[in-house]
Design an enzyme around this catalytic site. Sequence first.
Site: not given
Ligand SMILES: NC(=O)c1ccc[n+]([C@@H]2O[C@H](COP(=O)([O-])OP(=O)(O)OC[C@H]3O[C@@H](n4cnc5c(N)ncnc54)[C@H](OP(=O)(O)O)[C@@H]3O)[C@@H](O)[C@H]2O)c1
Length: 244
Positions: A165, A169
């Site tokens: 991961y 990034k």
């Molecule tokens: N949460 C954190 O603490 C954190 C910190 C830093 C960065 N981020 C980044 O923020 C972003 C969102 O993360 P999140 O925390 O909101 O994660 P999340 O709740 O797991 O949501 C991930 C989203 O990405 C979608 N997704 C995954 N694979 C996909 C694909 N092939 N095509 C289209 N959509 C897809 C999922 O869709 P489904 O519902 O269909 O699975 C969901 O809508 C990510 O890029 C993550 O790396 C998160």
Amino acid sequence: MATKVILTTGANRGIGFSIVQALAQRSSDLTLLVASRSKDNANEAVSQLQGLGLKADVQPIELDVTDDVSIKGAVEEVKANYGKLDVLINNAGIAGKIAEDNSDFREMYQKILNTNVTSVGLVSTLFLPLLREAKDPRIVNVSSARGSLTLVTTGKNPPTAFIPYSVSKAALNLLTVELSHTHPDIEFQAVNPGWCKTGFNGFRGPKDPLEGAQSAAELALAPKGQYKPGFWAWENNAMEEVPW
Ligand SMILES: NC(=O)c1ccc[n+]([C@@H]2O[C@H](COP(=O)([O-])OP(=O)(O)OC[C@H]3O[C@@H](n4cnc5c(N)ncnc54)[C@H](OP(=O)(O)O)[C@@H]3O)[C@@H](O)[C@H]2O)c1
């Protein structure tokens, strides 16, 4: 068409959903495309967003970022309905841990890099013609502090069990910079939402995803030139640069 059209990938839940919410809270004069790989989930998210009383036009769109046919379908749909795209927010992302016996080592790297890097590159590239129809086109990539080489090499990021991961990034950050050099007519930005309470980390993150969404929303709507292209986070109600 004067109204800005903004598409957020993976917007059916988590930070992507909150980005759409944050955008709609900032302006009603927007068309916000809630992209999800499941049309049902996109529809459900749109209903939830409408239930929040937001005034912006919120529309569902099917987009699996790892599926070329799906990406091309989404591009055609945006072209037919709006003829342009003002802002693309590449938010969809995945993480995952490699099995103790390394049996899924290759599979995990390929899956994570495919979703978090290759797909961002391809989605961005295929939307370029529509972005070029907008007056002030932008791409905002949702990255992570985990991808900061500076924070890793200075010990500010503790060691991680999720190396693929972090690698993805860091690669996404470089992709953002390289694409900005190749396409200087488009503004490219990367954001770090911070550790947010989402399904991504079993809802263990301390930060409200709506707070984590603010950096992407700010960069999508800020007047042209307010923020130089870079890597940004929203801290204490202001934008702060994250070291690459
Ligand atoms: N949460 C954190 O603490 C954190 C910190 C830093 C960065 N981020 C980044 O923020 C972003 C969102 O993360 P999140 O925390 O909101 O994660 P999340 O709740 O797991 O949501 C991930 C989203 O990405 C979608 N997704 C995954 N694979 C996909 C694909 N092939 N095509 C289209 N959509 C897809 C999922 O869709 P489904 O519902 O269909 O699975 C969901 O809508 C990510 O890029 C993550 O790396 C998160």
